[in-house]
Design a protein around this motif. Structure first.
Motif, PDB file in Angstrom:
ATOM      1  N   LEU A 109      -3.073  -5.622  -3.187  1.00 48.97           N
ATOM      2  CA  LEU A 109      -3.197  -5.931  -1.751  1.00 48.97           C
ATOM      3  C   LEU A 109      -2.379  -7.172  -1.409  1.00 48.97           C
ATOM      4  CD1 LEU A 109      -7.030  -5.575  -1.086  1.00 48.97           C
ATOM      5  CD2 LEU A 109      -5.250  -4.297   0.051  1.00 48.97           C
ATOM      6  N   MET A 110      -2.225  -8.038  -2.405  1.00 50.78           N
ATOM      7  CA  MET A 110      -1.549  -9.307  -2.163  1.00 50.78           C
ATOM      8  C   MET A 110      -0.037  -9.157  -2.016  1.00 50.78           C
ATOM      9  SD  MET A 110      -2.630 -12.138  -1.533  1.00 50.78           S
ATOM     10  CE  MET A 110      -1.221 -13.170  -1.919  1.00 50.78           C
ATOM     11  N   THR A 133       2.799  -8.368  -0.328  1.00 50.00           N
ATOM     12  CA  THR A 133       3.340  -7.902   0.937  1.00 50.00           C
ATOM     13  C   THR A 133       4.848  -7.941   0.891  1.00 50.00           C
ATOM     14  OG1 THR A 133       3.172 -10.122   1.721  1.00 50.00           O
ATOM     15  CG2 THR A 133       1.448  -8.606   2.385  1.00 50.00           C
ATOM     16  N   THR A 193       6.922  -9.587   2.403  1.00 52.53           N
ATOM     17  CA  THR A 193       7.549 -10.903   2.427  1.00 52.53           C
ATOM     18  C   THR A 193       7.855 -11.385   1.019  1.00 52.53           C
ATOM     19  OG1 THR A 193       5.792 -11.248   4.015  1.00 52.53           O
ATOM     20  CG2 THR A 193       7.377 -13.003   3.767  1.00 52.53           C
ATOM     21  N   VAL A 194       6.873 -11.215   0.146  1.00 53.53           N
ATOM     22  CA  VAL A 194       7.028 -11.721  -1.206  1.00 53.53           C
ATOM     23  C   VAL A 194       7.947 -10.823  -2.020  1.00 53.53           C
ATOM     24  CG1 VAL A 194       5.805 -12.267  -3.323  1.00 53.53           C
ATOM     25  CG2 VAL A 194       4.742 -12.734  -1.142  1.00 53.53           C
ATOM     26  N   ILE A 247      -6.464 -11.535   3.250  1.00 54.90           N
ATOM     27  CA  ILE A 247      -5.106 -11.062   2.991  1.00 54.90           C
ATOM     28  C   ILE A 247      -4.212 -11.345   4.193  1.00 54.90           C
ATOM     29  CG2 ILE A 247      -3.706  -9.039   2.435  1.00 54.90           C
ATOM     30  CD1 ILE A 247      -5.542  -9.142   0.271  1.00 54.90           C
ATOM     31  N   PHE A 272      -3.358 -15.004   4.404  1.00 58.45           N
ATOM     32  CA  PHE A 272      -2.501 -15.544   3.349  1.00 58.45           C
ATOM     33  C   PHE A 272      -1.121 -14.916   3.301  1.00 58.45           C
ATOM     34  CE2 PHE A 272      -6.351 -17.241   1.191  1.00 58.45           C
ATOM     35  CZ  PHE A 272      -5.917 -18.543   1.181  1.00 58.45           C
ATOM     36  N   THR A 273      -0.975 -13.724   3.851  1.00 57.94           N
ATOM     37  CA  THR A 273       0.329 -13.082   3.727  1.00 57.94           C
ATOM     38  C   THR A 273       1.068 -12.993   5.051  1.00 57.94           C
ATOM     39  OG1 THR A 273      -0.629 -10.907   4.028  1.00 57.94           O
ATOM     40  CG2 THR A 273      -0.383 -11.668   1.777  1.00 57.94           C
ATOM     41  N   PRO A 326       3.578 -13.672   7.865  1.00 54.44           N
ATOM     42  CA  PRO A 326       4.896 -14.287   7.733  1.00 54.44           C
ATOM     43  C   PRO A 326       4.956 -15.690   8.337  1.00 54.44           C
ATOM     44  CG  PRO A 326       5.050 -12.102   8.715  1.00 54.44           C
ATOM     45  CD  PRO A 326       3.615 -12.444   8.656  1.00 54.44           C
TER      46      PRO A 326
END
Lengths: 293, 324
Positions: free
Chosen positions: A134-135, A137, A139-140, B255, B258-259, B261
């Motif tokens: 889930l972590m 995304t 972006t990463v 989530i 923390f995610t 943008p």
């Protein structure tokens, strides 16, 4: 508890035991909040109807003095000058959105069904792994994802966006909770006893019972994919999305403010319609009923 | 539907036990998803962990790598005190945000789940922030926002879509009525917080709504017959039945926070991953990439700890409809 039985009936259905004052207070609260939430939308719509000289008035006006469709006309003029036919952008976005949403729905639901309702060895570690993902995304992972997609030969075609969308862990997590909370094991057990195959149990028993769940997933996934903008995975113009085409226009700055307001309205209408259609499709399901305990 | 597709084992002479059959169909069902996850995320995770442990210095092709152990991780503590502080601030603000978002969205969902005129319309209105905060629309809002601030001569520190309403109208309005600037800041901050919570509750509200819709109406009916008030029904029926969705929403909120943008930490890490060294003590873009990858893993580990904590706390209250 001994209370006087006061059942209130409205349109042939029993309503909750609440005073009329309570109803009024809730209605009042909803309207106040609703107006508050509605203002941004109203503002965007109003902006799109303003002629250029009214757009830059300060303080911004909440009423249009001379409403005009000029902005929409400008937008379509600008769009018809694009490199590839404008319908191509629309097709790309629609294709990505539909393929992504329904693939995500199918793969998440079937996996969620297995994880929630079929006891098989190894389901706990699988679920933990998925939960951790889930972590990750976009972006990463964007750079590494680029390498992966290029190895798989998926770059520069819409599947570079569609396939990662299928693996959205949030959808699986949501569906699993729905399956666990609103499907009774006894219903599934009786289906299996009657000789229903596992796939058919999933499709004709479990899925109808979690209809609110997958309608939510559709809205969630749709509205994410609909807004897919310029992506590093797609570089040829013929596979760019509507969002990208429109953002090219809005990037024109202050001169294009009217056209970009019109574009916002158009981009917004579709997710709102999808939301309204799917929400009005939800009828109180009989999820946890059907069992006499 | 062809059942032989799903259960090829049936054709064999030796009959498999029910548990084995179930296990096989279970695996077949999860297989596409698991394969997808492995194919898409597997290499990413591998690559990223690998980079975080090596030195890429002097390797133009990024092929030859020198293993340097935990050096990249050590550098986080040397260079990125801000990074750790930002994570801690993020976690602190979550302590308030999770309960407020979950409670607010549950409250709205319960209200919007009642039968009333125009409820789909109201639902759509409360889902609007989610639609408004993505894509082109957010960009347009932000630009008009910046412009309005520019013209009124105020510098807006709370940029972002959440500040759209409040900073644009409220700040200029308060500024016009000659309130002290400190007071304006406090009021605007408060309104921004509330607006932030409301605008980030859209998806959670939707999830709660669907959760509420899968509660059987017959349970409510029997409550009516027993004479339970709406208040009692909420605490005794709605809350336990909706509790699995509370868990989903708490985790979604973590989530999402923390995610996003526009999250500070995300922005910082992203800058490093693109080789940006400005504002850091890192020597070269290549070092920035290495440390950036190490940071991702520190960040992921910390967020996973938060998720596990939230899940453990919530698990104690979750009620599942299961009897085996």
């Amino acid at each position: 508890m001994q209370k006087e039985q006061k059942i209130r009936i409205r349109k042939h259905q029993v309503v909750l035991n609440r005073s009329a004052g309570g109803d009024g207070a809730i209605a009042f609260f909803l309207i106040i909040m609703g107006v508050f939430m509605f203002i941004p939308l109203y503002y965007v719509v109003i902006q799109s109807l303003k002629p250029l000289d009214e757009l830059w008035m300060f303080p911004p006006k909440f009423i249009v003095q001379h409403p005009t469709m000029q902005n929409f006309g400008d937008l379509f003029n600008l769009l018809s000058d694009s490199w590839v036919p404008f319908s191509r952008y629309i097709f790309n976005t629609v294709f990505i959105t539909f393929a992504g949403t329904f693939g995500n729905l199918f793969f998440s639901s079937i996996a969620a069904y297995a994880l929630a309702k079929i006891p098989f060895p190894g389901r706990r570690p699988i679920f933990t792994t998925i939960q951790s993902s889930l972590m990750f995304t976009s972006t990463v992972t964007s750079i590494a994802n680029f390498i992966t997609l290029s190895t798989l030969g998926l770059l520069d075609n819409p599947f570079a966006i569609i396939i990662p969308a299928w693996g959205s862990s949030m959808g699986l997590y949501l569906m699993k909770q729905f399956m666990e909370s609103s499907i009774s094991d006894d219903v599934l057990q009786s289906a299996r006893l009657d000789g229903c195959s596992e796939l058919k149990t999933f499709w004709s028993i479990a899925m109808p019972l979690v209809k609110p769940g997958w309608l939510t997933l559709i809205i969630y996934s749709f509205q994410g994919l609909w807004n897919t903008g310029s992506s590093i995975y797609i570089y040829s113009e013929q596979w760019k999305t509507l969002n990208y085409a429109i953002s090219q226009i809005t990037a024109g700055g202050i001169v294009r403010a009217g056209a970009s307001a019109a574009a916002s309205v158009i981009m917004m209408i579709v997710p709102i319609l999808v939301f309204i259609i799917s929400q009005s499709n939800i009828i109180e399901t009989m999820a946890s009923s059907g069992m006499k305990d | 539907m062809n059942s032989s597709n799903t259960l090829p084992v049936r054709k064999r002479k030796r009959r498999l036990s029910l548990t084995t059959k179930k296990a096989i169909s279970g695996w077949i069902f999860v297989l596409p998803f698991v394969l997808g996850i492995i194919m898409i995320y597997g290499p990413i995770v591998f690559k990223s962990i690998q980079i975080s442990f090596v030195s890429l210095e002097g390797t133009a092709s990024r092929e030859v790598k020198e293993f340097i152990g935990f050096d990249n991780y050590k550098r986080i503590f040397e260079e990125g005190a801000n990074f750790l502080e930002a994570i801690m601030n993020g976690i602190k603000s979550l302590v308030i945000q999770i309960p407020s978002i979950v409670i607010f969205s549950l409250f709205m969902a319960v209200i919007l789940n009642q039968k009333m005129a125009g409820r789909t319309l109201f639902r759509a209105i409360f889902f609007l922030p989610v639609i408004l905060s993505t894509g082109v629309i957010a960009a347009t809002d932000a630009s008009s926002n910046a412009l309005a601030n520019m013209e009124s001569g105020q510098v807006d520190t709370n940029t972002g879509e959440a500040g759209f309403m409040s900073s644009m109208d409220l700040a200029s309005m308060l500024g016009n009525i000659q309130m002290g600037s400190a007071l304006v800041d406090i009021v605007v901050g408060l309104v921004n917080d509330i607006f932030d919570i409301i605008s980030r509750s859209g998806v959670q509200m939707l999830i709660f709504l669907s959760g509420l819709q899968s509660i059987s109406p017959s349970i409510y009916e029997s409550c009516q017959m027993e004479g339970a008030s709406a208040w009692e029904t909420f605490w005794k029926i709605t809350l336990p039945m909706i509790s699995p969705m509370i868990l989903v929403n708490a985790i979604y909120t973590v989530i999402d926070a923390f995610t996003a943008p526009d999250n500070n930490v995300m922005g910082y890490v992203q800058k490093l991953l693109r080789g940006g060294t400005s504002g850091t003590a890192l020597g070269s873009p290549i070092e920035a990439v290495q440390v950036g990858h190490a940071m991702i893993w520190v960040y992921t580990a910390l967020v996973l700890v938060v998720i596990v904590l939230v899940a453990l706390i919530m698990k104690a209250f979750v009620f599942y409809q299961k009897r085996d």
